[in-house]
Design an enzyme around this catalytic site. Structure first.
Site, PDB file in Angstrom:
ATOM      1  N   ARG A 104       0.856  -1.187   0.000  1.00 25.63           N
ATOM      2  CA  ARG A 104       0.000   0.000   0.000  1.00 25.63           C
ATOM      3  C   ARG A 104       0.886   1.229   0.000  1.00 25.63           C
ATOM      4  O   ARG A 104       1.697   1.409   0.899  1.00 25.63           O
ATOM      5  CB  ARG A 104      -0.855   0.040   1.274  1.00 25.63           C
ATOM      6  N   THR A 108      -1.043   7.453  -0.896  1.00 17.26           N
ATOM      7  CA  THR A 108      -2.338   7.304  -1.584  1.00 17.26           C
ATOM      8  C   THR A 108      -3.161   6.143  -1.028  1.00 17.26           C
ATOM      9  O   THR A 108      -4.364   6.067  -1.278  1.00 17.26           O
ATOM     10  CB  THR A 108      -2.118   7.025  -3.077  1.00 17.26           C
TER      11      THR A 108
HETATM   12  C1  PRP Z   1      -0.890  -4.923   4.276  1.00 14.06           C
HETATM   13  C2  PRP Z   1      -1.645  -6.228   4.335  1.00 14.06           C
HETATM   14  C3  PRP Z   1      -2.454  -6.183   3.076  1.00 14.06           C
HETATM   15  C4  PRP Z   1      -2.781  -4.721   2.945  1.00 14.06           C
HETATM   16  C5  PRP Z   1      -4.165  -4.506   3.420  1.00 14.06           C
HETATM   17  O1  PRP Z   1       0.206  -5.030   3.454  1.00 14.06           O
HETATM   18  O2  PRP Z   1      -0.801  -7.358   4.443  1.00 14.06           O
HETATM   19  O3  PRP Z   1      -1.748  -6.640   1.921  1.00 14.06           O
HETATM   20  O4  PRP Z   1      -1.868  -4.011   3.785  1.00 14.06           O
HETATM   21  O5  PRP Z   1      -4.557  -3.198   3.227  1.00 14.06           O
HETATM   22  P1  PRP Z   1      -5.692  -2.796   2.192  1.00 14.06           P
HETATM   23  O6  PRP Z   1      -6.829  -3.744   2.406  1.00 14.06           O
HETATM   24  O7  PRP Z   1      -6.043  -1.385   2.612  1.00 14.06           O
HETATM   25  O8  PRP Z   1      -5.148  -2.854   0.816  1.00 14.06           O
HETATM   26  P2  PRP Z   1       1.286  -3.850   3.317  1.00 14.06           P
HETATM   27  O9  PRP Z   1       0.909  -2.940   2.202  1.00 14.06           O
HETATM   28  O10 PRP Z   1       1.499  -3.209   4.650  1.00 14.06           O
HETATM   29  O11 PRP Z   1       2.568  -4.607   2.822  1.00 14.06           O
HETATM   30  P3  PRP Z   1       3.465  -5.712   3.572  1.00 14.06           P
HETATM   31  O12 PRP Z   1       2.674  -6.988   3.592  1.00 14.06           O
HETATM   32  O13 PRP Z   1       4.664  -5.804   2.699  1.00 14.06           O
HETATM   33  O14 PRP Z   1       3.772  -5.220   4.961  1.00 14.06           O
HETATM   34  N1  URA Z   2      -2.237  -3.657   6.914  1.00 11.75           N
HETATM   35  C1  URA Z   2      -1.854  -4.144   8.113  1.00 11.75           C
HETATM   36  O1  URA Z   2      -0.854  -4.854   8.221  1.00 11.75           O
HETATM   37  N2  URA Z   2      -2.591  -3.825   9.186  1.00 11.75           N
HETATM   38  C2  URA Z   2      -3.698  -3.070   9.102  1.00 11.75           C
HETATM   39  O2  URA Z   2      -4.355  -2.811  10.139  1.00 11.75           O
HETATM   40  C3  URA Z   2      -4.079  -2.565   7.842  1.00 11.75           C
HETATM   41  C4  URA Z   2      -3.320  -2.892   6.754  1.00 11.75           C
END
Ligand code: PRP
Ligand code: URA
Length: 209
Positions: A104, A108
């Site tokens: 994410r 944004t």
């Molecule tokens: C986290 C989580 C999901 C996403 C959820 O990943 O593991 O993939 O955020 O958020 P959303 O429903 O608003 O899209 P993150 O982007 O933090 O990446 P990571 O797994 O590399 O930490």
């Molecule tokens: N991604 C995470 O890892 N935790 C949250 O609460 C939301 C997005």
């Protein structure tokens, strides 16, 4: 809501409580994520088709049931989804693994794809997408869209924890997809983290914070 399956078995609730605790360290967090994935896999595969087979027991011939060779693939969303892979392989060791790298964008909050590698025969497989967190639903919806572009027709989404907003987003974008979660929380905070949630799943699995 008939496509949303909230798996609130006491063992899942107990283990989720351990994940939520900010004092749970990396090793325990990772182990419990994996255990939860195994328990959720048991429920999410309840509809696998069976076929009759005949086996010889030590006593007599028996007509029994075996899974009818339906091919499965699991697709963790990197990074945090990786924490669920071993737990699924505990029950389905032959499941092939595709990977989608999404993060994410912190400004944004939109998902950004940085990696993808799928099994060659992915279009013939039922796919279970793995990600511990379903927050806004942007990452999951993008991952499902992407997997559909390969011609996959049967997709399930498995998240440990979801916000209502994320469920609504996936149901709007992909009404054909069954969603399996262990709990649905109150909502999102101003940084789109799940409240009360469990924090940043990727950081807690890999010890990056
Ligand atoms: C986290 C989580 C999901 C996403 C959820 O990943 O593991 O993939 O955020 O958020 P959303 O429903 O608003 O899209 P993150 O982007 O933090 O990446 P990571 O797994 O590399 O930490
Ligand atoms: N991604 C995470 O890892 N935790 C949250 O609460 C939301 C997005």
């Amino acid at each position: 809501m008939d496509k949303v399956h909230v798996l609130d078995h006491p063992l899942l609730q107990h283990k989720l409580s351990i994940l939520r605790d900010q004092n749970t360290g990396v090793k325990d967090f990772r182990e419990v994520v994996s255990e939860i994935a195994t328990l959720m896999c048991y429920e999410a595969t309840r509809d696998l088709p069976l076929q009759d087979v005949v086996v010889q027991t030590p006593i007599a011939k028996a007509v029994t049931k075996q899974i009818s060779g339906k091919k499965l693939a699991i697709v963790p969303i990197l990074r945090a989804g990786l924490g669920m892979v071993d737990g699924i392989h505990t029950l389905i060791p032959s499941a092939k693994v595709g990977h989608i790298g999404l993060f994410r964008d912190p400004e944004t909050l939109e998902p950004v794809k940085y990696y993808c590698k799928m099994p060659n025969d992915i279009s013939e497989r039922e796919v279970i997408i793995l990600d511990p967190m379903l927050a806004t639903g942007g990452s999951a919806s993008a991952a499902i869209t992407f997997i559909k572009e390969y011609g996959v027709t049967h997709i399930k989404l498995m998240n440990i924890l979801a916000a209502p907003e994320g469920i609504a987003r996936v149901q709007k974008d992909h009404p054909d997809v069954d969603i399996y979660v262990a709990a649905v929380d109150e909502g999102l905070n101003d940084r789109c983290y799940i409240v009360p949630g469990l924090g940043d799943a990727g950081d807690r699995i890999f010890g990056t914070k």
